[in-house]
Motif scaffolding. Sequence first.
Motif, PDB file in Angstrom:
ATOM      1  N   TRP A   1       0.822  -1.221   0.000  1.00 61.31           N
ATOM      2  CA  TRP A   1       0.000   0.000   0.000  1.00 61.31           C
ATOM      3  C   TRP A   1       0.855   1.271   0.000  1.00 61.31           C
ATOM      4  O   TRP A   1       0.335   2.354  -0.202  1.00 61.31           O
ATOM      5  N   THR A   2       2.155   1.141   0.206  1.00 62.03           N
ATOM      6  CA  THR A   2       3.015   2.326   0.216  1.00 62.03           C
ATOM      7  C   THR A   2       3.523   2.689  -1.186  1.00 62.03           C
ATOM      8  O   THR A   2       4.238   3.677  -1.342  1.00 62.03           O
TER       9      THR A   2
ATOM     10  N   SER B   1      -1.459   4.483  -9.144  1.00 63.32           N
ATOM     11  CA  SER B   1      -2.852   4.797  -8.795  1.00 63.32           C
ATOM     12  C   SER B   1      -3.646   3.545  -8.455  1.00 63.32           C
ATOM     13  O   SER B   1      -4.588   3.579  -7.659  1.00 63.32           O
ATOM     14  N   LYS B   2      -3.278   2.427  -9.065  1.00 61.74           N
ATOM     15  CA  LYS B   2      -3.985   1.171  -8.821  1.00 61.74           C
ATOM     16  C   LYS B   2      -3.031   0.018  -9.084  1.00 61.74           C
ATOM     17  O   LYS B   2      -2.209   0.079  -9.999  1.00 61.74           O
TER      18      LYS B   2
ATOM     19  N   ARG C   1      -5.724   0.079  -4.166  1.00 71.13           N
ATOM     20  CA  ARG C   1      -5.218   1.412  -4.474  1.00 71.13           C
ATOM     21  C   ARG C   1      -4.194   1.807  -3.407  1.00 71.13           C
ATOM     22  O   ARG C   1      -4.556   1.927  -2.236  1.00 71.13           O
TER      23      ARG C   1
ATOM     24  N   THR D   1       2.761   4.462  -3.564  1.00 69.19           N
ATOM     25  CA  THR D   1       1.805   5.519  -3.909  1.00 69.19           C
ATOM     26  C   THR D   1       2.105   6.230  -5.225  1.00 69.19           C
ATOM     27  O   THR D   1       1.343   7.101  -5.631  1.00 69.19           O
TER      28      THR D   1
ATOM     29  N   SER E   1      -2.080   3.677  -0.796  1.00 71.84           N
ATOM     30  CA  SER E   1      -2.459   4.832   0.018  1.00 71.84           C
ATOM     31  C   SER E   1      -1.740   4.737   1.355  1.00 71.84           C
ATOM     32  O   SER E   1      -1.862   3.721   2.049  1.00 71.84           O
ATOM     33  N   ASN E   2      -1.006   5.763   1.714  1.00 73.94           N
ATOM     34  CA  ASN E   2      -0.332   5.764   3.006  1.00 73.94           C
ATOM     35  C   ASN E   2      -1.345   5.757   4.150  1.00 73.94           C
ATOM     36  O   ASN E   2      -1.102   5.166   5.203  1.00 73.94           O
ATOM     37  N   GLU E   3      -2.484   6.397   3.923  1.00 77.55           N
ATOM     38  CA  GLU E   3      -3.531   6.409   4.955  1.00 77.55           C
ATOM     39  C   GLU E   3      -4.071   5.005   5.193  1.00 77.55           C
ATOM     40  O   GLU E   3      -4.221   4.568   6.346  1.00 77.55           O
ATOM     41  N   THR E   4      -4.361   4.285   4.100  1.00 75.45           N
ATOM     42  CA  THR E   4      -4.836   2.906   4.242  1.00 75.45           C
ATOM     43  C   THR E   4      -3.777   2.034   4.899  1.00 75.45           C
ATOM     44  O   THR E   4      -4.082   1.207   5.761  1.00 75.45           O
ATOM     45  N   TYR E   5      -2.536   2.228   4.518  1.00 74.39           N
ATOM     46  CA  TYR E   5      -1.424   1.464   5.083  1.00 74.39           C
ATOM     47  C   TYR E   5      -1.362   1.630   6.597  1.00 74.39           C
ATOM     48  O   TYR E   5      -1.271   0.649   7.348  1.00 74.39           O
TER      49      TYR E   5
END
Length: 332
Positions: free
Chosen positions: A90-91, A96-97, A140, A93, A142-146
Amino acid sequence: MADQAFVTLATNDNYAKGAMVLGKSLQGHNTSRKLVALIGPQVSEPAREVLRNIYDEVHLVDVLDSGDTAHLALMKRPDLGVTFTKLHCWTLTHYSKCVFMDADTLVLSNVDELFDREELSAAPDPGWPDCFNSGVFVFRPSNETYEKLLQRCTEDGSFDGGDQGVLNSFFSNWATADISKHLPFIYNLSSIAIYSYLPAFKQYGSEAKVVHFLGKVKPWNYSYDPKTKSVKGHSQDPSMVHQDYLLKWWDIYSTMVVPLMKEHYGSQPFHSGVSEVDDIHHGVAHVHVSVPPPPPDISSEERKQKWEQGQADYMGMDSFDNIQRKLDSFLN
């Protein structure tokens, strides 16, 4: 599609071999996406060089020494080290996908259409279909999801001890929220399903696009005779995959990967780390798997109990060929 990529993870040289074959299978079916490999610190430098030859990007992921959020989380949950490593996907970034694929998967045809799906799209797990199998999934970066995933790991752990439990807990509405996120099983044909529902495999197996070599015994644990193009080795592992898929894996390995290994390993012999392997300069690396003695005869009642416990004799009386013969006899 420069901003989209297939991603895999190799934690050691054995899984690096799987990642090499996976990458070559994606290239062989003309993917238009980038290829990215995450590797653990146990992957040797020659193996890393081979991966760099196949993949557009190779990233070393070492959560134990990273000093980042994962390291802090790992301090509280050291049992989830490998899981944290996988979550690093997930990092990425700058994409995009992405589509994550385990290193023990093999692509049988072009699967670029997976990028039309949204996070988190995955196929059902054959053991518990309300859970998805994390061997193939669309996500996708995302650092936030990570960071949220790491927090979930720290607080709740994993109900199965690995990444699949964590991801199913985090994306907990996968089973009910959006059917478009349910990938057809042909995108993650788990080897165990071939035997647990043989009629469906006979009906739909030819449509498979990705095969997943589940179980403890992996393709690289067998041996291959390039002259006869046959796979050797014997296992009582209940999730042994169909022979045709093993042959496809070994064909790619012997013709496309071994030449790269010869180039990058130099004078070093390549060892799988599982059992004794011939020096790669003598040809294809042969993995020698010991053959256990045949099991004693059992009664029909004992056989029924073993089936119910998931311990069928898939290499003996309950083998694919024997079951197929019985089905053919019944249908005729």
